[in-house]
Enzyme design. Structure first.
Site, PDB file in Angstrom:
ATOM      1  N   ARG A  51      20.785  73.484  36.943  1.00 39.83           N
ATOM      2  CA  ARG A  51      21.549  73.293  38.184  1.00 39.83           C
ATOM      3  C   ARG A  51      21.390  74.502  39.115  1.00 39.83           C
ATOM      4  O   ARG A  51      21.241  74.353  40.332  1.00 39.83           O
ATOM      5  CB  ARG A  51      23.026  73.071  37.826  1.00 39.83           C
ATOM      6  CG  ARG A  51      23.909  72.779  39.029  1.00 39.83           C
ATOM      7  CD  ARG A  51      25.262  72.242  38.568  1.00 39.83           C
ATOM      8  NE  ARG A  51      26.113  71.946  39.714  1.00 39.83           N
ATOM      9  CZ  ARG A  51      27.208  72.633  40.019  1.00 39.83           C
ATOM     10  NH1 ARG A  51      27.592  73.660  39.280  1.00 39.83           N
ATOM     11  NH2 ARG A  51      27.918  72.309  41.079  1.00 39.83           N
ATOM     12  N   HIS A  55      19.958  74.327  42.816  1.00 31.59           N
ATOM     13  CA  HIS A  55      20.770  74.800  43.942  1.00 31.59           C
ATOM     14  C   HIS A  55      20.084  75.942  44.689  1.00 31.59           C
ATOM     15  O   HIS A  55      20.304  76.116  45.880  1.00 31.59           O
ATOM     16  CB  HIS A  55      22.156  75.228  43.455  1.00 31.59           C
ATOM     17  CG  HIS A  55      23.075  74.077  43.204  1.00 31.59           C
ATOM     18  ND1 HIS A  55      24.432  74.133  43.417  1.00 31.59           N
ATOM     19  CD2 HIS A  55      22.819  72.815  42.770  1.00 31.59           C
ATOM     20  CE1 HIS A  55      24.982  72.958  43.115  1.00 31.59           C
ATOM     21  NE2 HIS A  55      24.021  72.152  42.714  1.00 31.59           N
ATOM     22  N   VAL A  59      18.263  75.430  49.057  1.00 29.95           N
ATOM     23  CA  VAL A  59      18.770  76.262  50.150  1.00 29.95           C
ATOM     24  C   VAL A  59      17.777  77.404  50.380  1.00 29.95           C
ATOM     25  O   VAL A  59      17.597  78.255  49.518  1.00 29.95           O
ATOM     26  CB  VAL A  59      20.171  76.831  49.806  1.00 29.95           C
ATOM     27  CG1 VAL A  59      20.754  77.571  51.002  1.00 29.95           C
ATOM     28  CG2 VAL A  59      21.119  75.717  49.368  1.00 29.95           C
ATOM     29  N   SER A  65      17.965  83.142  46.455  1.00 32.32           N
ATOM     30  CA  SER A  65      19.088  83.456  47.349  1.00 32.32           C
ATOM     31  C   SER A  65      20.427  83.110  46.705  1.00 32.32           C
ATOM     32  O   SER A  65      21.459  83.704  47.030  1.00 32.32           O
ATOM     33  CB  SER A  65      18.934  82.715  48.691  1.00 32.32           C
ATOM     34  OG  SER A  65      18.738  81.332  48.498  1.00 32.32           O
ATOM     35  N   ASN A  83      28.881  75.881  44.622  1.00 31.69           N
ATOM     36  CA  ASN A  83      28.309  76.823  43.656  1.00 31.69           C
ATOM     37  C   ASN A  83      29.356  77.578  42.835  1.00 31.69           C
ATOM     38  O   ASN A  83      29.002  78.398  41.984  1.00 31.69           O
ATOM     39  CB  ASN A  83      27.403  77.832  44.379  1.00 31.69           C
ATOM     40  CG  ASN A  83      26.104  77.197  44.825  1.00 31.69           C
ATOM     41  OD1 ASN A  83      25.652  76.220  44.228  1.00 31.69           O
ATOM     42  ND2 ASN A  83      25.504  77.725  45.872  1.00 31.69           N
ATOM     43  N   PRO A 152      22.869  68.435  47.927  1.00 26.85           N
ATOM     44  CA  PRO A 152      23.335  67.050  47.793  1.00 26.85           C
ATOM     45  C   PRO A 152      24.737  67.030  47.187  1.00 26.85           C
ATOM     46  O   PRO A 152      25.034  67.795  46.273  1.00 26.85           O
ATOM     47  CB  PRO A 152      22.310  66.422  46.837  1.00 26.85           C
ATOM     48  CG  PRO A 152      21.102  67.285  46.937  1.00 26.85           C
ATOM     49  CD  PRO A 152      21.615  68.665  47.185  1.00 26.85           C
ATOM     50  N   HIS A 182      21.023  65.076  35.201  1.00 25.54           N
ATOM     51  CA  HIS A 182      22.409  64.819  34.809  1.00 25.54           C
ATOM     52  C   HIS A 182      22.525  64.300  33.377  1.00 25.54           C
ATOM     53  O   HIS A 182      23.616  63.962  32.931  1.00 25.54           O
ATOM     54  CB  HIS A 182      23.059  63.817  35.776  1.00 25.54           C
ATOM     55  CG  HIS A 182      23.378  64.412  37.104  1.00 25.54           C
ATOM     56  ND1 HIS A 182      23.924  63.679  38.148  1.00 25.54           N
ATOM     57  CD2 HIS A 182      23.236  65.679  37.586  1.00 25.54           C
ATOM     58  CE1 HIS A 182      24.087  64.470  39.200  1.00 25.54           C
ATOM     59  NE2 HIS A 182      23.675  65.678  38.888  1.00 25.54           N
ATOM     60  N   ASP A 234      26.591  62.553  30.805  1.00 25.59           N
ATOM     61  CA  ASP A 234      25.871  61.535  30.051  1.00 25.59           C
ATOM     62  C   ASP A 234      26.629  61.326  28.743  1.00 25.59           C
ATOM     63  O   ASP A 234      26.340  61.976  27.741  1.00 25.59           O
ATOM     64  CB  ASP A 234      24.435  62.012  29.802  1.00 25.59           C
ATOM     65  CG  ASP A 234      23.562  60.962  29.132  1.00 25.59           C
ATOM     66  OD1 ASP A 234      24.070  59.861  28.829  1.00 25.59           O
ATOM     67  OD2 ASP A 234      22.377  61.251  28.901  1.00 25.59           O
ATOM     68  N   SER A 237      25.697  61.949  24.883  1.00 31.86           N
ATOM     69  CA  SER A 237      24.375  62.588  24.831  1.00 31.86           C
ATOM     70  C   SER A 237      24.335  63.802  25.765  1.00 31.86           C
ATOM     71  O   SER A 237      23.289  64.162  26.284  1.00 31.86           O
ATOM     72  CB  SER A 237      23.317  61.545  25.234  1.00 31.86           C
ATOM     73  OG  SER A 237      22.034  62.086  25.269  1.00 31.86           O
ATOM     74  N   ASP A 242      17.323  63.978  27.560  1.00 31.47           N
ATOM     75  CA  ASP A 242      16.612  62.738  27.234  1.00 31.47           C
ATOM     76  C   ASP A 242      16.717  61.758  28.406  1.00 31.47           C
ATOM     77  O   ASP A 242      17.206  62.123  29.476  1.00 31.47           O
ATOM     78  CB  ASP A 242      17.176  62.123  25.947  1.00 31.47           C
ATOM     79  CG  ASP A 242      18.685  61.879  26.007  1.00 31.47           C
ATOM     80  OD1 ASP A 242      19.235  61.755  27.129  1.00 31.47           O
ATOM     81  OD2 ASP A 242      19.322  61.813  24.933  1.00 31.47           O
TER      82      ASP A 242
END
Length: 313
Positions: A51, A55, A59, A65, A83, A152, A182, A234, A237, A242
């Site tokens: 992530r 992120h 940007v 950054s 963030n 997003p 995700h 998820d 899991s 996966d």
């Protein structure tokens, strides 16, 4: 057999494989060893680093950054609302310190982050899941407002997500494939509880969310105001990288509005069905990660090589 890597030696004209081969020969091994040691102690870290890398790249491009601290007269990206739940900056800082001892002023924080994300996610497979081309340099600017404008949102519909990705020269295919990230990690209740309690502002539930799953989520997220409780993105899991995320989305159990949005467009919905197959998902994810890792990179004499990842030189 699953195909995990992207074949080739160079991506675009600026990044390349093993960029540090002659200037800091052990750089990638030092990063890998330190990352794996951290992940062995904390299996939640792969999702955090994936992530963080995402992120960063969305940007100002992949320029580290997101790692810069705020100053007296500037609020940096890491203090922007999306963030505030990022985690693992200390691991990056420790790796940078180790590399500075070995090869001062050589390895960029942007490359460290890209490699850490790959090595963390790949740890459970004991082989790299995607290629990381190196040679990025570090940016000198980090603005909170730009993170808000470019990242997003979990509340976005399909057309907004499509535009977010198009702004980074990423396709609908990349959008659906990278959403597969995700498959690991957690979501905070406040990023989806509107779907449980107040979807259209009338105290209602999102009709596109599986009703049984919604009932379960209500036992975890008791109100719209819960900002601390987390649930796996998820279910069943959440620590395993996966293709199960797509099975979950097909069952209308995608946690965020942005997950459910993938079923609202015929093209992306078809991709969701294809990506439930690991032999389709893994190579596709590898290709999209290489693309994402090349967004807006600074190379040559642009930017700098930071001495500490949280400060400009």
């Amino acid at each position: 057999m699953l195909v995990f890597a992207v074949v080739g030696t160079c991506h675009g004209t600026s990044l390349k494989k093993h960029y540090y081969k002659h200037t800091c020969r052990d750089a990638e091994m030092i990063i890998k060893n330190a990352t794996e040691k951290s992940v062995a102690l904390n299996p939640a870290l792969p999702a955090k680093f994936l992530r963080m890398h995402f992120h960063d790249c969305f940007v100002r491009g992949c320029d580290a950054s997101v790692l810069l601290n705020s100053t007296a007269n500037n609020t940096a990206e890491k203090d922007s609302i999306p963030n505030l739940t990022l985690f693992g900056f200390d691991v990056i800082d420790d790796i940078k310190a180790e590399l500075e001892k070995k090869c001062p002023n050589v390895v960029s924080c942007a490359d460290i982050l890209a490699l850490v994300a790959r090595d963390a996610v790949s740890y459970q497979y004991r082989r790299p899941l995607w290629e990381v081309y190196t040679g990025r340099r570090d940016g000198r600017v980090s603005r909170s407002a730009e993170a808000l404008a470019n990242l997003p949102s979990p509340f976005s519909n399909f057309s907004v997500l499509q535009q977010n990705f198009a702004n980074q020269n990423l396709s609908v295919h990349d959008l659906v494939v990278l959403s597969g990230g995700h498959t690991i990690g957690v979501g905070h209740c406040n990023t989806f509880s509107n779907r449980l309690y107040n979807f259209t502002g009338r105290g209602d539930q999102d009709p596109s969310l599986n009703a049984t799953y919604a009932a379960f989520l209500k036992t975890r997220c008791r109100s719209l105001n819960d900002t601390t409780t987390t649930v796996p993105m998820d279910p069943g899991s959440g620590l395993t990288f996966d293709a199960n995320y797509y099975v979950t989305v097909k069952q209308h159990k995608g946690l965020f509005q942005s997950d459910a949005a993938l079923l609202t467009n015929s093209v992306s919905s078809h991709m969701v069905h294809q990506l439930t197959h690991p032999h389709v998902f893994f190579p596709a994810f590898a290709r999209s990660m290489v693309k994402m890792g090349a967004i807006g990179v600074l190379t040559g004499n642009a930017g700098e090589i930071r001495k500490k990842c949280f400060l400009v030189n």
